[in-house]
Design a protein around this motif. Sequence first.
Motif, PDB file in Angstrom:
ATOM      1  N   LEU A 139      21.755   1.207 -49.711  1.00  0.00           N
ATOM      2  CA  LEU A 139      23.085   2.863 -49.055  1.00  0.00           C
ATOM      3  C   LEU A 139      23.556   2.059 -48.174  1.00  0.00           C
ATOM      4  O   LEU A 139      24.971   2.166 -47.626  1.00  0.00           O
ATOM      5  CB  LEU A 139      22.813   3.460 -48.633  1.00  0.00           C
ATOM      6  N   GLN A 140      22.954   1.019 -47.268  1.00  0.00           N
ATOM      7  CA  GLN A 140      23.427   0.434 -46.089  1.00  0.00           C
ATOM      8  C   GLN A 140      24.187  -0.656 -46.686  1.00  0.00           C
ATOM      9  O   GLN A 140      25.542  -0.721 -45.762  1.00  0.00           O
ATOM     10  CB  GLN A 140      22.104  -0.585 -45.038  1.00  0.00           C
ATOM     11  N   THR A 141      23.891  -1.438 -47.465  1.00  0.00           N
ATOM     12  CA  THR A 141      24.728  -3.011 -47.837  1.00  0.00           C
ATOM     13  C   THR A 141      26.347  -2.130 -48.055  1.00  0.00           C
ATOM     14  O   THR A 141      27.320  -2.881 -48.230  1.00  0.00           O
ATOM     15  CB  THR A 141      24.307  -3.347 -49.794  1.00  0.00           C
ATOM     16  N   LEU A 142      26.226  -0.669 -49.009  1.00  0.00           N
ATOM     17  CA  LEU A 142      27.644  -0.012 -49.591  1.00  0.00           C
ATOM     18  C   LEU A 142      28.421   0.462 -47.990  1.00  0.00           C
ATOM     19  O   LEU A 142      29.545   0.237 -48.308  1.00  0.00           O
ATOM     20  CB  LEU A 142      26.964   1.109 -50.594  1.00  0.00           C
ATOM     21  N   LYS A 143      27.747   0.648 -47.443  1.00  0.00           N
ATOM     22  CA  LYS A 143      28.578   1.031 -45.793  1.00  0.00           C
ATOM     23  C   LYS A 143      28.587   0.452 -45.886  1.00  0.00           C
ATOM     24  O   LYS A 143      30.564   0.253 -45.010  1.00  0.00           O
ATOM     25  CB  LYS A 143      26.845   1.325 -45.077  1.00  0.00           C
ATOM     26  N   ASN A 145      38.159   1.255 -52.772  1.00  0.00           N
ATOM     27  CA  ASN A 145      38.539   2.247 -53.843  1.00  0.00           C
ATOM     28  C   ASN A 145      36.852   2.971 -54.627  1.00  0.00           C
ATOM     29  O   ASN A 145      35.495   2.438 -54.329  1.00  0.00           O
ATOM     30  CB  ASN A 145      38.844   1.903 -55.757  1.00  0.00           C
ATOM     31  N   LEU A 146      37.272   4.056 -54.682  1.00  0.00           N
ATOM     32  CA  LEU A 146      35.730   4.605 -54.797  1.00  0.00           C
ATOM     33  C   LEU A 146      34.361   4.423 -56.111  1.00  0.00           C
ATOM     34  O   LEU A 146      32.968   4.160 -56.777  1.00  0.00           O
ATOM     35  CB  LEU A 146      35.186   6.481 -55.021  1.00  0.00           C
ATOM     36  N   LEU A 147      35.230   3.979 -57.166  1.00  0.00           N
ATOM     37  CA  LEU A 147      34.708   3.251 -58.144  1.00  0.00           C
ATOM     38  C   LEU A 147      34.131   1.703 -58.667  1.00  0.00           C
ATOM     39  O   LEU A 147      34.068   1.816 -59.124  1.00  0.00           O
ATOM     40  CB  LEU A 147      36.047   3.416 -59.289  1.00  0.00           C
ATOM     41  N   GLU A 148      34.585   1.272 -57.501  1.00  0.00           N
ATOM     42  CA  GLU A 148      34.435   0.098 -57.458  1.00  0.00           C
ATOM     43  C   GLU A 148      33.020   0.382 -56.251  1.00  0.00           C
ATOM     44  O   GLU A 148      32.122  -0.975 -56.496  1.00  0.00           O
ATOM     45  CB  GLU A 148      35.437  -0.621 -55.693  1.00  0.00           C
ATOM     46  N   ILE A 149      32.557   1.277 -55.950  1.00  0.00           N
ATOM     47  CA  ILE A 149      31.351   1.499 -54.297  1.00  0.00           C
ATOM     48  C   ILE A 149      30.636   1.815 -56.090  1.00  0.00           C
ATOM     49  O   ILE A 149      29.208   0.941 -55.685  1.00  0.00           O
ATOM     50  CB  ILE A 149      31.699   2.965 -53.546  1.00  0.00           C
ATOM     51  N   ASP A 150      30.738   2.075 -57.116  1.00  0.00           N
ATOM     52  CA  ASP A 150      29.611   3.046 -57.974  1.00  0.00           C
ATOM     53  C   ASP A 150      29.977   1.930 -58.643  1.00  0.00           C
ATOM     54  O   ASP A 150      28.467   1.507 -59.155  1.00  0.00           O
ATOM     55  CB  ASP A 150      30.346   4.002 -59.329  1.00  0.00           C
ATOM     56  N   ILE A 165      26.126   7.137 -58.705  1.00  0.00           N
ATOM     57  CA  ILE A 165      25.918   7.250 -57.293  1.00  0.00           C
ATOM     58  C   ILE A 165      27.222   8.494 -57.055  1.00  0.00           C
ATOM     59  O   ILE A 165      28.204   8.501 -57.568  1.00  0.00           O
ATOM     60  CB  ILE A 165      26.257   6.285 -56.156  1.00  0.00           C
ATOM     61  N   CYS A 166      26.872   9.190 -55.863  1.00  0.00           N
ATOM     62  CA  CYS A 166      27.332  10.152 -55.427  1.00  0.00           C
ATOM     63  C   CYS A 166      28.484   9.794 -54.388  1.00  0.00           C
ATOM     64  O   CYS A 166      27.690   9.012 -53.762  1.00  0.00           O
ATOM     65  CB  CYS A 166      27.205  11.425 -55.096  1.00  0.00           C
ATOM     66  N   THR A 167      29.800  10.379 -54.316  1.00  0.00           N
ATOM     67  CA  THR A 167      30.622   9.227 -53.847  1.00  0.00           C
ATOM     68  C   THR A 167      31.309  11.601 -52.928  1.00  0.00           C
ATOM     69  O   THR A 167      32.384  11.616 -54.053  1.00  0.00           O
ATOM     70  CB  THR A 167      31.596   8.218 -54.213  1.00  0.00           C
ATOM     71  N   GLY A 168      31.206  11.382 -52.334  1.00  0.00           N
ATOM     72  CA  GLY A 168      32.003  12.335 -51.398  1.00  0.00           C
ATOM     73  C   GLY A 168      32.788  11.631 -50.178  1.00  0.00           C
ATOM     74  O   GLY A 168      33.069  11.210 -49.477  1.00  0.00           O
ATOM     75  N   VAL A 169      33.689  12.346 -50.311  1.00  0.00           N
ATOM     76  CA  VAL A 169      35.263  12.268 -49.509  1.00  0.00           C
ATOM     77  C   VAL A 169      35.538  13.621 -48.786  1.00  0.00           C
ATOM     78  O   VAL A 169      36.603  14.435 -49.878  1.00  0.00           O
ATOM     79  CB  VAL A 169      36.095  11.248 -49.971  1.00  0.00           C
ATOM     80  N   GLY A 213      28.943  14.135 -55.145  1.00  0.00           N
ATOM     81  CA  GLY A 213      30.360  13.845 -55.803  1.00  0.00           C
ATOM     82  C   GLY A 213      30.821  12.673 -57.057  1.00  0.00           C
ATOM     83  O   GLY A 213      30.246  11.929 -57.062  1.00  0.00           O
ATOM     84  N   LEU A 214      31.927  12.501 -57.750  1.00  0.00           N
ATOM     85  CA  LEU A 214      31.855  12.293 -58.799  1.00  0.00           C
ATOM     86  C   LEU A 214      32.962  10.765 -58.701  1.00  0.00           C
ATOM     87  O   LEU A 214      34.685  11.135 -58.894  1.00  0.00           O
ATOM     88  CB  LEU A 214      32.175  12.984 -60.372  1.00  0.00           C
ATOM     89  N   PRO A 215      32.546   9.687 -58.630  1.00  0.00           N
ATOM     90  CA  PRO A 215      33.260   8.904 -57.882  1.00  0.00           C
ATOM     91  C   PRO A 215      34.591   8.581 -58.936  1.00  0.00           C
ATOM     92  O   PRO A 215      34.054   9.191 -60.821  1.00  0.00           O
ATOM     93  CB  PRO A 215      32.638   7.146 -58.800  1.00  0.00           C
ATOM     94  N   ARG A 216      35.644   8.475 -58.458  1.00  0.00           N
ATOM     95  CA  ARG A 216      37.093   9.030 -59.106  1.00  0.00           C
ATOM     96  C   ARG A 216      38.274   8.224 -58.666  1.00  0.00           C
ATOM     97  O   ARG A 216      37.575   7.057 -57.244  1.00  0.00           O
ATOM     98  CB  ARG A 216      37.726  10.060 -58.671  1.00  0.00           C
ATOM     99  N   ASP A 217      39.068   7.779 -59.519  1.00  0.00           N
ATOM    100  CA  ASP A 217      40.660   6.463 -58.591  1.00  0.00           C
ATOM    101  C   ASP A 217      40.921   6.938 -57.212  1.00  0.00           C
ATOM    102  O   ASP A 217      42.077   7.841 -57.640  1.00  0.00           O
ATOM    103  CB  ASP A 217      41.028   6.376 -59.943  1.00  0.00           C
TER     104      ASP A 217
END
Length: 257
Positions: A24-28, A36-41, A73-77, A84-88
């Motif tokens: 999580l800290q690395t992703l932050k 892009n959220l898909l990159e995070i995933d 991972i869940c990504t919420g914006v 949060g489903l990762p999306r483009d």
Amino acid sequence: MIEILNPDEVARAKETGAVVAEILQTLKSRSTVGTNLLEIDQWAKAMIHRAGAVSCYVDYAPSFGNGPFGHYICTGVNDAVLHGLPRDYTLADGDLLTLDLAVSKEGLAADAAISFIVGDSKPAGSVAMIDATERALRAGIAVAGPGARIGDISYAIGSVLSEAGYPVNTQFGGHGIGSTMHQDPHVPNTGRPGRGYKLRPGLLLALEPWVMEDTPELVTDADGWTLRSATGCLTAHTEHTIAITEDGADILTLPGS
């Protein structure tokens, strides 16, 4: 099922928690304007595999979702707060991003979430909301210990959130965790002290205060997973996995632990 772990199992769960915290800290640090959220995933996928862990989300298919989840991972914006489903989507300056991650390693799971603001902008409302969830989490952990009850944790969390002016949704909250990601007991984000299951050493709980700025109501995206505020208002979510010890609680997903 309520699972009580022995000391060796708790120690292994702490290793899993360290994996979650580090990812999580690395992703932050990597989630900047233009990401892009898909990159995070995909970054999450690579780090989970490199750690010898397994995603708790890829095959996750509960009754309330349009499963399997199929991502790591869940990504919420902004107005998306849970599942949060990762999306483009490409992150912009000032976006309020929530990352929620659960993995299992050697048969034991850990779960944590962080909310933060992307870029240089620091909108006051976003800062206040994130701060409230973090303070609520600290308050819940502070009262967790052997002999305390689930209601004591719920009351401590809910008191902070309500005093900060946020409505509280009790449909989703914290939960037991151990050999699987979601177990009993349910830990609502508000409640009455002195009620509910009595905590015992070896119990693992994922505590997760989350709020929406002006509503307690959720709506589900067409993707069947992402939960958003019904009014489109901003949201925030903070979570740690803790282990009840003989004299309190140990945070298993604390960065640097």
